[in-house]
Design an enzyme around this catalytic site. Sequence first.
Site, short mmCIF file in Angstrom:
data_model
loop_
_atom_site.label_atom_id
_atom_site.label_comp_id
_atom_site.label_asym_id
_atom_site.label_seq_id
_atom_site.Cartn_x
_atom_site.Cartn_y
_atom_site.Cartn_z
N LYS A 1 0.85 -1.20 0.00
CA LYS A 1 0.00 0.00 0.00
C LYS A 1 0.88 1.24 0.00
CE LYS A 1 -3.88 1.75 2.86
NZ LYS A 1 -4.75 1.41 4.01
N SER B 1 -9.49 1.11 2.92
CA SER B 1 -8.64 2.00 2.15
C SER B 1 -7.47 1.29 1.46
CB SER B 1 -8.12 3.11 3.05
OG SER B 1 -7.23 2.58 4.03
N SER C 1 -9.94 -1.26 7.00
CA SER C 1 -9.26 -1.07 5.71
C SER C 1 -8.52 -2.29 5.17
CB SER C 1 -8.28 0.10 5.81
OG SER C 1 -8.99 1.30 5.93
#
Lengths: 95, 455
Positions: free
Chosen positions: B75, B153, B177
Site C-alpha cells: 500500500k 482504504s 481497511s
Amino acid sequence: MSKNVSRREVLAGGTALAAGAVLKLPQGKEKAPPVNTERIEKLLATPLQGEAAKNLPDAIVNVQQTSTQRWKHKLVENSEPSMVFIALKRDVRSW
Amino acid sequence: MVSPFSSIRDLSKALRQKKVSSVELTKMYLKRLETLGEEHHAVAQLTEALALKQAKAADNSEARSILHGIPFGVKDLYAVKGYPTRWGSPGHEHQEFDYNATAVQKLFDLGGVLLAKLEMIELAGGGNYNTPWASRSGACLCAWDKTRWAGGSSSGSGAAAALGAAAYTLGSETAGSIVCPSAFNGDTGFRPTYGRVSRHGAMALAWTHDKLGPICRSADDCGIVLQAISGPDGLDRSTIKQKLNLNHKGKLPKIGLLKHNFKKNKAEACEKAYELAISELKKLGYEFVDVAWPELPYGDAVNIIVAAEGASAHELFIRSDRLQLLPDKYQVAGLAASLETPATDYLWAMRFRSDALKANEVWDHCDCIFMPVFYHGAVSATETFDKSFVNMGGDDGPANLLGWPAIAFPIGFEGHLPLGGEIMAPAYGEATCLKVAKDFQKVTNWHHQHPPEAM
C-alpha cells in the site's frame, strides 16, 4: 448498536462500520440553525471552495453530533484514559 | 508449474528447485500490474528498477527465507526509499522518505522483491470519505467487476492480490481497511493485534488504532507474511515484545456467533454463504455458541479518536492549500472540521476505552467470533457511500477499539461478486484466527476462485 449513525461513523478509518445502520448524512441545510464555519476557515490557508465549502457546515455538525452522542455514555467520575490500546493479558480471561 | 495465483509455498518451492527464477516471476507480475493493475487503478507507482535488481540478487544468492525472491506489493502508505510515498493523495504528489518502513525493510532482509506501491484511499480515509474515487488515481476497481469498487482504504492491495498481480500484498487497517478490500475482492486479509507489526514508516491515521497486515490469496500465505513482518521494533514503541506464535495448540477453538438480520438487509446470498460456512466448520468438529458483546458506543469512540489523532497527524496538510486537491469534497470538509474535535471528546474516548474492555467478557464464552464482513458484495464504483452502503452491515463492535485481530476470507458469492467472512479473536489471538481460516480453506474452494478477467 447506535441507532443514530453518522457518515463519520460509517466511514471512519476507511470503510463502513455500521452493521445494519441506516446511513444518515447530516441534513444541516434544511431547518438547522446556521453553523459557524468562520473559526475553521480561519485555520485554513485558503477558504474552502465549491463543494467542500458547501459540505463544511454538515461536517461541523457531524463533529458536534458525535460530541452530543458520546455524552450519553457517562464514564465513572475521575476515571483515567487508557494508555494501553489493546486488552492487557490479565483483562482477557485467564490467559 | 507456477501461475500468477500460486501460493507462497509453491512459488518458494519452484524457486528453490530452479523451475522458475525470481526475475521471471518479477517480470510476470510487473506485466500484470502494467495491464490488469493499471486498468483497475490499483497501481500508485511501479518500482520496476528496484524489483529487477532485487530479483537478480535473489537469483544469485542462497535463500534467506521462504519469501526469498518472491515479488510483492505494498500500500502506498509504506515508506520506500527512492520512490514517492503519496498516501493516495494528490496533495502529497512529491513526498519522499529516505528510509524504508520497518515492515518493508523486514521483507527486503528476507529476500523479498518489491514490485509496486499500490493505490489507496487518500490519507487512508481520514476525515471520512464518501466516494470510491477518493484517491489520486480515481476509484480503484474491484478485481471481479470494473463497475464496482475494490474497497478501501487498502484498495490497490486488495485488487492486486485478487488479480494475481503480486504474490502477496501489504495493507493497513485503522477500522476496516484490510477486511473491506479483502471481502470485496475475494482475498484473504489478516488484521493483526494492535502493536504486532511496527508502524514505523507507515502513514499514521490514528496512532492508537493503526495496524499493518497482509492481504493475500490464502490464510496460509497470510500467516507466512504476518510472521515475517511482525515483531518488536525500537522505532515503534507500541510494538508487542512477545513473539508471534501462529501454531495453534490444544482443542479446536469454540466459535461465537453474533445476531444478524439478513432478511432486513436483503442479504439472502450472504445468509446462505454464512450458513454453509458454519456447516463446513461444524463438519470439521467446530462448536458454535451464540454470543453478544455489551451494547456500548464503540463507534462514537472510534470516530472521535480517528478524527482527533488524524487531525493532529495531518494538521500541517489540513491547514495548507493542498487540502483542496483531494478529490472527495466530503473528506476535505471532514478533515477541516476535525480540527475542531474537542479535547474533552478525545479524552472521553480514551477513558471509554477502559470501559470498553468489558467487551472482553465475550471471550468467556468462545475463543473467536465468525461473522460476515458485509452483507453484500462490492458496492458501485460510481455512487457515493450514503447511497451504496445501505444494507451493507459491517463490524460496528469493539474489535478495532480494543486492537483485536481478525482474518477475512471468501465464503461464497453474491452473483459474480465474492462475499467475505471474518474470524476475530481476542488480542494476541492470531493463531486462533489462522487455525480456523486455514481449516476452512482446506475443505472449501472459494479462495481458489479467481476473476475471469485475470485468468
